[in-house]
Design an enzyme around this catalytic site. Structure first.
Site, PDB file in Angstrom:
ATOM      1  N   ASP A  61       0.717  -1.022  -0.063  1.00  0.00           N
ATOM      2  CA  ASP A  61      -0.077  -0.006  -0.044  1.00  0.00           C
ATOM      3  C   ASP A  61       0.795   1.237   0.051  1.00  0.00           C
ATOM      4  O   ASP A  61       2.174   1.100   0.320  1.00  0.00           O
ATOM      5  CB  ASP A  61      -0.709   0.042   1.267  1.00  0.00           C
ATOM      6  CG  ASP A  61      -2.016  -0.228   1.203  1.00  0.00           C
ATOM      7  OD1 ASP A  61      -2.578  -0.851   0.223  1.00  0.00           O
ATOM      8  OD2 ASP A  61      -2.960  -0.377   2.199  1.00  0.00           O
ATOM      9  N   TYR A 125       7.087  -9.727   6.494  1.00  0.00           N
ATOM     10  CA  TYR A 125       7.034  -8.281   6.839  1.00  0.00           C
ATOM     11  C   TYR A 125       7.742  -8.205   8.248  1.00  0.00           C
ATOM     12  O   TYR A 125       7.430  -8.934   9.116  1.00  0.00           O
ATOM     13  CB  TYR A 125       5.548  -8.174   6.917  1.00  0.00           C
ATOM     14  CG  TYR A 125       4.814  -7.788   5.447  1.00  0.00           C
ATOM     15  CD1 TYR A 125       4.914  -6.583   4.899  1.00  0.00           C
ATOM     16  CD2 TYR A 125       4.375  -8.974   4.799  1.00  0.00           C
ATOM     17  CE1 TYR A 125       4.361  -6.296   3.565  1.00  0.00           C
ATOM     18  CE2 TYR A 125       3.733  -8.929   3.702  1.00  0.00           C
ATOM     19  CZ  TYR A 125       3.676  -7.602   2.980  1.00  0.00           C
ATOM     20  OH  TYR A 125       3.037  -7.498   1.778  1.00  0.00           O
TER      21      TYR A 125
END
Length: 280
Positions: A61, A125
């Site tokens: 994003d 992540y």
């Protein structure tokens, strides 16, 4: 002359996400555009005989960073021109990416059946938290946009670690996904292979130890993640650390399987999130 089949490459690349609208391609007239726009523009400068499209492994994003994202691309060169070596491709792309906060790390030839998104075995992540800031003005300028500094006192790390255990394994993560255009067609079941909460060195932090700032990293590994799943999981863990939720509430949220059940305003901001690696 015969036309050779295009050469397919797997490339790894990194970017400072604050300056882009996300990794995915966008219309080019926006103020902030996607990392993919710059990658494809750089690739066109290599004078291929057909337009080059990057197929990106992990769609991050706006504001999210990547230490190493991955993509595959096909390059058709004019007749008589040899295929690029991996090293030539890295140097050529980086030359044209120069002004951008995007860098190609490596490139290698792969078979034409390889797909960067569907062949990935796992994605990892990390989310960077800065503790000890009473106010966002206390964030060091060198860490701005690279961490989240939740206010409201210290976090209860043992409680967060206990809460994180509920997220491990295979679950319906509906509560922990934001709805997007793709969501309704995507299974909400995911397997979280790893969740770890560890102290972390900040950038140049040893030069301002006296300020009582502490950096922590939350690491998540899964084959694939749902839209905004990591940011919601971090937000819920921080809420546990602040005492707003108890560790067992994480299990209850999972069992509700309802995106609307997620506490409002609890999603962690994009700035602290980094795609660390994609494994094949």
């Amino acid at each position: 002359a015969m036309v050779c089949a295009p050469a397919r490459y797997l490339v790894f690349f990194q970017y400072f996400g604050t300056r882009y609208s996300g990794v995915a391609e966008t219309k080019s007239d926006q103020a902030l555009v996607g990392v993919q726009n710059y990658l494809e523009r750089a690739a066109q400068n290599l004078k291929p005989s057909a337009p080059i499209k990057f197929h990106i492994s992990s769609r991050t994003d706006a504001g999210v960073h990547a230490l190493a994202n991955a993509a595959h691309l096909d390059i058709q060169r004019p007749p008589g021109k040899a295929a690029f070596t991996g090293k030539q491709l890295v140097q050529g792309l980086n030359y044209y990416l120069k002004p951008e906060a995007i860098r190609v790390l490596s490139a290698q030839r792969v078979p034409s059946s390889f797909h960067a998104r569907f062949c990935a075995l796992s994605r990892t992540y990390i989310y960077r938290l800065l503790l000890g800031c009473a106010h966002h003005s206390q964030i060091p300028v060198f860490e701005r946009d690279l961490c989240w500094a939740p206010t409201g006192g210290p976090l209860d790390i043992p409680a967060m670690r206990e809460a994180a255990k509920f997220l491990l394994g295979t679950h319906d993560f509906s509560t922990f996904r934001s709805l997007s255009s793709e969501s309704p067609f995507q299974s909400p079941v995911r397997t979280l292979l790893q969740v770890e909460l560890q102290p972390s060195p900040g950038f140049l932090a040893h030069h301002y130890e006296h300020r009582g700032l502490e950096f922590w990293e939350v690491k998540f590994k899964s084959r694939a993640f749902l839209y905004r799943q990591v940011r919601r999981m971090v937000g819920a863990l921080v809420a546990v650390g602040q005492g707003k939720l108890r560790p067992h509430h994480i299990q209850e949220l999972l069992e509700l399987k309802d995106p609307q059940a997620f506490p409002g305003h609890a999603m962690a901001p994009a700035s602290g999130l980094f795609l660390k690696c994609v494994e094949y």
